[in-house]
Design a protein around this motif. Sequence first.
Motif, mmCIF file in Angstrom:
data_model
loop_
_atom_site.group_PDB
_atom_site.id
_atom_site.type_symbol
_atom_site.label_atom_id
_atom_site.label_comp_id
_atom_site.label_asym_id
_atom_site.label_seq_id
_atom_site.Cartn_x
_atom_site.Cartn_y
_atom_site.Cartn_z
ATOM 1 N N LEU A 180 -40.877 -30.680 -12.165
ATOM 2 C CA LEU A 180 -40.920 -30.361 -13.596
ATOM 3 C C LEU A 180 -41.339 -31.622 -14.345
ATOM 4 N N GLY A 181 -42.294 -31.489 -15.220
ATOM 5 C CA GLY A 181 -42.703 -32.600 -16.094
ATOM 6 C C GLY A 181 -42.296 -32.292 -17.522
ATOM 7 N N LEU A 182 -41.593 -33.225 -18.161
ATOM 8 C CA LEU A 182 -41.161 -33.033 -19.551
ATOM 9 C C LEU A 182 -41.867 -34.060 -20.425
ATOM 10 N N ILE A 183 -42.664 -33.576 -21.363
ATOM 11 C CA ILE A 183 -43.486 -34.451 -22.199
ATOM 12 C C ILE A 183 -42.913 -34.445 -23.620
ATOM 13 N N PHE A 184 -42.530 -35.614 -24.105
ATOM 14 C CA PHE A 184 -41.969 -35.712 -25.460
ATOM 15 C C PHE A 184 -42.910 -36.493 -26.364
ATOM 16 N N LEU A 185 -43.446 -35.803 -27.358
ATOM 17 C CA LEU A 185 -44.218 -36.495 -28.392
ATOM 18 C C LEU A 185 -43.305 -36.942 -29.527
ATOM 19 N N THR A 244 -32.333 -31.830 -25.696
ATOM 20 C CA THR A 244 -33.373 -31.091 -24.974
ATOM 21 C C THR A 244 -33.756 -31.838 -23.699
ATOM 22 N N ARG A 245 -33.910 -33.151 -23.854
ATOM 23 C CA ARG A 245 -34.291 -33.988 -22.722
ATOM 24 C C ARG A 245 -33.228 -33.934 -21.613
ATOM 25 N N LEU A 266 -40.325 -27.225 -25.555
ATOM 26 C CA LEU A 266 -39.144 -28.063 -25.828
ATOM 27 C C LEU A 266 -38.983 -28.270 -27.334
ATOM 28 N N GLU A 267 -39.610 -27.443 -28.111
ATOM 29 C CA GLU A 267 -39.723 -27.343 -29.579
ATOM 30 C C GLU A 267 -41.153 -27.674 -29.962
ATOM 31 N N SER A 268 -41.773 -26.661 -30.560
ATOM 32 C CA SER A 268 -43.152 -26.823 -31.026
ATOM 33 C C SER A 268 -43.132 -26.865 -32.557
ATOM 34 N N ALA A 269 -44.311 -26.818 -33.159
ATOM 35 C CA ALA A 269 -44.409 -26.940 -34.622
ATOM 36 C C ALA A 269 -43.630 -25.850 -35.346
ATOM 37 N N THR A 270 -43.588 -24.647 -34.783
ATOM 38 C CA THR A 270 -42.987 -23.523 -35.527
ATOM 39 C C THR A 270 -41.781 -22.881 -34.846
ATOM 40 N N ARG A 271 -41.423 -23.281 -33.639
ATOM 41 C CA ARG A 271 -40.316 -22.620 -32.931
ATOM 42 C C ARG A 271 -39.548 -23.598 -32.035
ATOM 43 N N HIS A 272 -38.287 -23.225 -31.749
ATOM 44 C CA HIS A 272 -37.463 -23.988 -30.789
ATOM 45 C C HIS A 272 -36.694 -22.962 -29.931
ATOM 46 N N ASN A 309 -24.348 -25.281 -24.023
ATOM 47 C CA ASN A 309 -25.096 -24.107 -23.549
ATOM 48 C C ASN A 309 -26.598 -24.344 -23.444
ATOM 49 N N ARG A 310 -27.080 -25.460 -24.011
ATOM 50 C CA ARG A 310 -28.498 -25.779 -23.846
ATOM 51 C C ARG A 310 -28.848 -25.903 -22.360
ATOM 52 N N GLU A 311 -27.898 -26.429 -21.582
ATOM 53 C CA GLU A 311 -28.129 -26.593 -20.138
ATOM 54 C C GLU A 311 -28.390 -25.239 -19.470
ATOM 55 N N PHE A 312 -27.592 -24.245 -19.805
ATOM 56 C CA PHE A 312 -27.694 -22.960 -19.099
ATOM 57 C C PHE A 312 -28.815 -22.098 -19.657
ATOM 58 N N ALA A 313 -29.162 -22.337 -20.920
ATOM 59 C CA ALA A 313 -30.369 -21.704 -21.475
ATOM 60 C C ALA A 313 -31.576 -22.215 -20.691
#
Length: 318
Positions: free
Chosen positions: A39-44, A50-51, A141-147, A301-305
Amino acid sequence: MKQFTSVHDVEDLESLVREALVLKQHPYAHESLGKHKTLGLIFLNPSLRTRLSTQKAAQSLGMNVMVMNMGQEGWALETQDGAIMNGTTVEHIKDAAAVMGQYCDVLGMRSFPKLQNVEEDYSEEILKKFIQYANVPFVSLESATRHPLQSLADLITITEHAPKGRRPKVVLTWAPHVKALPQAVPNSFAEWMCAADVDFVITHPEGYELDPQFTNGATITYNQQEALEGADFIYVKNWSTFQPNYGEVLTQDASWMLTNQHLTNTNNAKVMHCLPVRRNVELSDEILDGPNSLVVHEAANREFAAQAVLKRLLEGIQ
Ligand code: AN0
Ligand code: CP
């Protein structure tokens, strides 16, 4: 599942929530599902929950995880097609995404809106281009309009704490803040609550109307006190204006900040916030440190989501 960018990517909401609650009881039940998968997680943009929750979720499924803090450590990305790159951007998103797609079986990206141009942010250009060029299963991981990972964790939390035998009343209330924040969290929460089995009310000062594509089906009122009557859950969040003037702070009216007094006519409402929270600006200490706060449960609960979503994405590969 091939991607998780909004509630529309979920076929059966109830079964995803149920799956997350089962994973919460048995987090290592599928520890070989992700073996030899990366899994690659990219944070701008910055992140704590979330991380960490997404990394932990992936590790419990046996995945390898790589995290890239693109904003600080990556090359400055160009997003315009056909750009003559003689300015400050160093690498095109086309090339960066295609390369990351080679290293990773699943990719996730966080990219906040700039809050300058509504068409640009709401077109979700960066998200769409990244998904297109990476060409592997994707989690937002959260975009401009949604999380959406936040909204799924919120729905899991509401399901766990809901009154038995009736639909809960859930209220999304605007809260004051010193900065202009995205609409992603409230948009997403509204979209998920409209799809869930709850009575859903939104309250905010005049001028803070959200994009109706996310709020269709909700009751919307400027009267916070009226909205809070009989509430089982109160979801607190600041956001900046959507229209007519995008990304503005119109008021910092402190009377919108929830205190224990605001809970008087509720059904002993539980209070939620996605965090990070500005204490005593968005939410009072007395609520955050009191018995009605669910904010830490929500973060847990973020973990299990994330684990439920990654499990579905992995099952889509095998
Ligand atoms: C971000 C937002 O409101 O979208 C992230 C929330 C998870 N919050 C801040 O920038 C404070
Ligand atoms: N709620 C949330 O997404 O937190 P982070 O910004 O810390 O990831």
